[in-house]
Design an enzyme around this catalytic site. Structure first.
Site, PDB file in Angstrom:
ATOM      1  N   MET A 155      19.329  25.248  37.453  1.00 26.25           N
ATOM      2  CA  MET A 155      19.413  26.528  36.770  1.00 26.25           C
ATOM      3  C   MET A 155      17.958  26.959  36.557  1.00 26.25           C
ATOM      4  O   MET A 155      17.216  26.315  35.814  1.00 26.25           O
ATOM      5  CB  MET A 155      20.089  26.185  35.446  1.00 26.25           C
ATOM      6  CG  MET A 155      20.311  27.271  34.537  1.00 26.25           C
ATOM      7  SD  MET A 155      21.498  26.574  33.347  1.00 26.25           S
ATOM      8  CE  MET A 155      20.855  27.252  31.907  1.00 26.25           C
ATOM      9  N   TYR A 427      16.033  23.059  24.560  1.00 28.28           N
ATOM     10  CA  TYR A 427      16.441  23.735  25.805  1.00 28.28           C
ATOM     11  C   TYR A 427      17.848  24.334  25.712  1.00 28.28           C
ATOM     12  O   TYR A 427      18.548  24.125  24.751  1.00 28.28           O
ATOM     13  CB  TYR A 427      16.251  22.872  27.049  1.00 28.28           C
ATOM     14  CG  TYR A 427      16.915  21.522  27.175  1.00 28.28           C
ATOM     15  CD1 TYR A 427      18.030  21.139  26.464  1.00 28.28           C
ATOM     16  CD2 TYR A 427      16.393  20.613  28.093  1.00 28.28           C
ATOM     17  CE1 TYR A 427      18.609  19.898  26.642  1.00 28.28           C
ATOM     18  CE2 TYR A 427      16.973  19.360  28.287  1.00 28.28           C
ATOM     19  CZ  TYR A 427      18.077  19.022  27.548  1.00 28.28           C
ATOM     20  OH  TYR A 427      18.659  17.808  27.737  1.00 28.28           O
ATOM     21  N   GLU A 428      18.151  25.157  26.725  1.00 27.92           N
ATOM     22  CA  GLU A 428      19.450  25.870  26.754  1.00 27.92           C
ATOM     23  C   GLU A 428      19.551  26.885  25.624  1.00 27.92           C
ATOM     24  O   GLU A 428      20.606  27.065  25.037  1.00 27.92           O
ATOM     25  CB  GLU A 428      20.560  24.829  26.617  1.00 27.92           C
ATOM     26  CG  GLU A 428      21.623  24.905  27.674  1.00 27.92           C
ATOM     27  CD  GLU A 428      21.111  25.406  28.976  1.00 27.92           C
ATOM     28  OE1 GLU A 428      21.231  26.612  29.169  1.00 27.92           O
ATOM     29  OE2 GLU A 428      20.588  24.636  29.779  1.00 27.92           O
ATOM     30  N   GLY A 429      18.436  27.546  25.317  1.00 28.94           N
ATOM     31  CA  GLY A 429      18.413  28.455  24.170  1.00 28.94           C
ATOM     32  C   GLY A 429      18.125  27.626  22.939  1.00 28.94           C
ATOM     33  O   GLY A 429      18.963  26.806  22.538  1.00 28.94           O
TER      34      GLY A 429
END
Ligand SMILES: Cc1cc2nc3c(=O)[nH]c(=O)nc-3n(C[C@H](O)[C@H](O)[C@H](O)COP(=O)(O)OP(=O)(O)OC[C@H]3O[C@@H](n4cnc5c(N)ncnc54)[C@H](O)[C@@H]3O)c2cc1C
Length: 566
Positions: A155, A427-429
Site C-alpha cells: 500500500m 501507522y495506518e492513520g
C-alpha cells in the site's frame, strides 16, 4: 518464550460475541480445526522466528532485500497450507469463510511474529481493494496469486511531504496510448515494498494523473506490479520499481520498510484501479481493512506480552506474601501489585480483542446485507484501531514492569514486544487522526443515530452494571456536547472521548462475556474475574477523562508558538 495461541478464548468470542453459527452454515465443524491448525503454524513456525527476525532484521543490498533465516520456509508453509485463501472470494480461489474467522488466524500469526505477519496483512488489504474496485480483467490477472500468497501486496501512500496529509502527494501518472499509465515518483515507509518471499509484488500506488486537481480530490489509485507481463505471457519483466533503501527502526526489524522509486530512469507502467480521481475511495477500502488489522496487532502483541509476564511472574521468587504467617519467599504473582498488573494486562487484552472481533463480525453481517451492521463498522473502526493499539503499548509496557530489571534486558523478549507495538498507534492513520475521524465524521453518521443506537444498546444490556451505566450516560452527554461544539473544541476533546467511548463499548462486551462464561472451568473462572476487573476498575477510571473532553481548545492555544517553545 513459548507462545500458546489463545484458541479457547477465540472460540468463546466467535460463539458469544460474533455469533459465528449465524454467519456460516456448518461453522461448528469448521471452526475448531481452523483455530487449532493455525495455532500450530503460528506457534510452531512463526513464533520461533520472532527473536531471529528482531536480531537479524531484513537486509538491503544493491536494491534487493533478503529476509532473515527461516522466513522463506515458514512463508512456504503459510502458502502451502492455503491460509491466505480463507476469507477471499471463491470466484478467485478463496474459501469465502467469515472475516471474523480470518481475524482469529491473523491474530495468532501476529502474536507469534508481528513483523512477519505484516506481509500477510498488506496482501489482504490489496486483495480487498481489488475485489471492491478492480476491473474483471485485473481481478483475473492478479487476485488468484495474491490470494494464495504466491504474490504479495503493498500500500503506497506516504511521501516525505505527504504523511497524515495524503493529499499533498506528488507522485504522477501520465496516460499512455494504450490506456495504461507511466508512473513516476518516490514513496517512503513502504512495508514489504521489497523482499524475497514471493515471485512478484503488487504495489497499490496513490498518484495524481497529470492535470488532476490538487489535494485528495485529484488522487487516483494504480496497480503497479514489480514484474509486468512480457510477450510470453509471464510476469517476468522488471517494471521500473526500485528499492533505494530500507529504514533502521525501533521495532518490527524483520518487516522491510522501504523507500521505493517508481519510473526513475526506466519505464514503470501502472493500471488505473476504479475511477479516475477516485483513489481515496478505493484506498479507504484497503485502509479500513488495514485499520482493523492494526488494532488487532495491538491485541496480538498484548496477548504475547501477557503470556510472557504470567510465565515469569509465576516462577520468579521474591519476598514473602504480605500478611501471611508463612515466611517463605513466594512467586511475585502472589504480591498484590503484581496481581494488579497481571489482571490489568489480561483485562485490557481481552476487552480490546472483543472490540476487534465484534467489529469483524459486524463486517460479516454487513457483507450479508445488514446495513445497520455495516454502518456500525464505520463507527467502530477508529475505536478498534486506536484503542487496540493503545492497549498493545500499555500492556507491553506493563509486561516489562512485571519482569523488573530483566524486562529491560533484551534476553527476556519483553522489550521486543514494546518496541514492536510502538509503531501501531502511528501507522495506518495515527491515533490522533482516528480520533479526528471519529468526532468530525463518524459521530454524524445517520445524523447521530448510529452512535445513539449503540449507546442505547449498551445501556439496555447493562442494567446490572452501575459503573457501565454511568459511563454510557456520560458518553451520551459528551456526544451531545461534541455535536454542538465548534470544530476546534471538538478536535481538542477528540482523543479522551475516543478512549471513553472505546472503554464503554469494551465494558459492554466484557459484561456480555461475564454473563456467558461458566464458573466450572479455569477458563470460565478466569474470564469472569477478568471481566469483573475491567468493569470495576477500568470502566470507572475513564470517567476522569470527561473534563478534558469538554475543556475546549482555548487553553490549548493560549500559548503563542514562542511561549510554547520556552
Ligand atoms: C514502520 C512503518 C511502516 C509504514 N508502512 C507504510 C506503508 O506500508 N505504506 C504507507 O503508505 N505508509 C506507511 N507508513 C507511513 C505511516 O502511515 C505514516 O508515518 C503515518 O501515517 C504518519 O505520517 P507521518 O509520519 O508523516 O507523520 P505526520 O503526519 O507528520 O504526523 C506527526 C504527528 O502529527 C500529528 N498530526 C499530523 N496531522 C494532524 C492533523 N491534521 N490533526 C491532528 N494531528 C495531526 C500526527 O497524529 C502525529 O502525531 C509506515 C510508517 C512506518 C514508520
Amino acid at each position: 518464550m513459548t507462545f500458546n495461541p489463545p484458541v479457547l478464548e477465540q472460540r468463546f468470542l466467535l460463539d458469544h460475541i460474533v455469533g459465528i453459527a449465524q454467519l456460516e452454515e456448518g461453522a461448528n465443524d469448521l471452526v475448531d480445526p481452523i483455530l487449532e491448525e493455525s495455532a500450530k503454524l503460528a506457534a510452531g513456525e512463526f513464533a520461533p522466528l520472532n527473536r531471529i527476525g528482531d536480531e537479524h532484521g531484513a537486509r538491503w543490498k544493491d536494491g534487493a532485500v533478503t529476509m532473515p533465516p527461516g522466513f522463506r520456509e515458514a512463508y512456504s508453509s503459510y502458502v502451502e497450507g492455503g491460509w491466505g485463501t480463507l476469507t477471499a472470494s471463491p470466484d478467485y480461489g478463496g474459501q469465502g469463510l467469515p472475516y471474523a474467522l480470518g481475524t482469529c488466524v491473523f491474530e495468532s500469526l501476529t502474536a507469534a511474529n508481528t513483523a512477519f505477519s505484516l506481509c500477510v496483512m498488506l496482501t489482504a488489504g490489496a486483495i480487498d481493494a481489488l475485489q471492491h474496485h478492480g476491473s474483471d480483467s485485473q481481478k483475473e490477472r492478479f487476485l488468484p496469486k495474491l490470494i494464495t500468497g504466491e504474490w504479495s501486496g503493498t500500500m503506497c501512500l506516504t511521501e516525505p511531504q505527504a504523511g497524515s496529509d495524503v493529499g499533498a502527494l506528488r507522485s504522477e501518472a501520465e496516460r499512455r496510448d494504450d490506456g495504461s499509465f507511466a508512473i513516476r515518483g518516490q514513496k517512503i515507509f513502504i512495508t514489504y515494498g521489497e523482499h524475497d518471499l514471493t515471485g512478484n509484488i503488487v504495489h497499490l500506488v496513490l498518484a495524481r494523473i497529470k492535470g488532476a486537481p490538487a489535494g485528495t480530490k485529484g488522487i487516483s489509485l494504480f496497480l503497479v506490479p514489480k514484474f509486468r507481463r512480457g510477450a510470453n505471457g509471464e510476469f517476468d519483466q522488471p517494471n521500473g520499481v526500485h528499492c533505494l533503501s530500507i529504514e533502521k527502526k525501533l521495532g518490527i526489524h524483520a518487516s522491510p520498510t522501504c523507500v521505493l522509486a517508481f519510473g526513475d530512469g526506466d519505464e514503470c507502467i501502472g493500471e488505473l484501479i476504479g475511477e479516475e480521481n477516485g483513489g481515496m475511495r478505493a484506498m479507504f477500502t484497503m485502509m479500513n481493512n488495514a485499520r482493523l488489522n492494526v488494532g488487532l496487532q495491538g491485541v496480538a502483541i498484548a496477548e504475547r506480552a501477557t503470556q510472557d509476564a504470567l510465565a515469569y511472574a509465576t516462577t520468579r521468587i521474591q519476598g514473602r506474601r504480605a500478611g501471611s504467617e508463612d515466611p517463605s519467599p513466594v512467586p511475585i504473582s502472589q504480591h498484590a501489585d503484581v496481581r494488579r498488573m497481571l489482571l490489568r494486562m489480561k483485562a485490557l487484552t481481552q476487552a480490546s480483542r472483543a472490540l476487534v472481533y465484534y467489529t469483524a463480525g459486524m463486517i460479516d453481517k454487513g457483507v450479508r446485507g445488514d446495513r445497520a451492521a455495516a454502518t456500525r463498522v464505520d463507527l467502530l473502526t477508529p475505536l478498534a484501531k486506536a484503542y487496540g493499539t493503545d492497549v498493545g503499548c500499555e500492556v507491553a509496557s506493563i509486561g516489562i514492569q512485571v519482569h523488573g530489571g530483566m524486562g529491560f534486558i533484551e534476553e527476556t523478549g519483553a522489550a521486543q514486544h514494546l518496541r514492536d507495538a510502538r509503531i501501531t498507534p502511528i501507522y495506518e492513520g495515527t491515533n490522533g487522526i482516528q480520533a479526528a475521524d471519529l468526532v468530525t465524521r463518524k459521530l454524524a453518521l445517520g445524523n447521530g443515530a448510529v452512535l445513539n443506537d449503540l449507546v442505547a444498546e449498551i445501556k439496555a444490556a447493562s442494567a446490572d452494571q452501575p459503573q457501565l451505566q454511568r459511563l454510557a450516560d456520560e458518553v451520551a452527554r459528551l456526544s451531545e456536547y461534541l455535536a454542538g461544539a465548534g470544530v476546534e473544541d471538538r478536535l481538542a476533546g477528540s482523543y479522551p472521548y475516543l478512549t471513553m467511548l472505546s472503554v464503554c463499548v469494551c465494558g459492554w462486551l466484557m459484561a456480555l462475556q461475564l454473563g456467558r462464561a461458566s464458573e466450572d472451568s479455569d477458563f470460565g473462572a478466569s474470564k469472569r474475574q477478568t471481566a469483573r476487573f475491567y468493569l470495576d476498575r477500568i470502566v470507572p477510571e475513564v470517567m476522569g477523562l470527561s473534563a478534558s473532553v469538554t475543556a475546549g481548545a482555548g487553553s490549548l492555544y493560549a500559548l503563542s508558538e514562542a511561549a510554547l517553545l520556552s
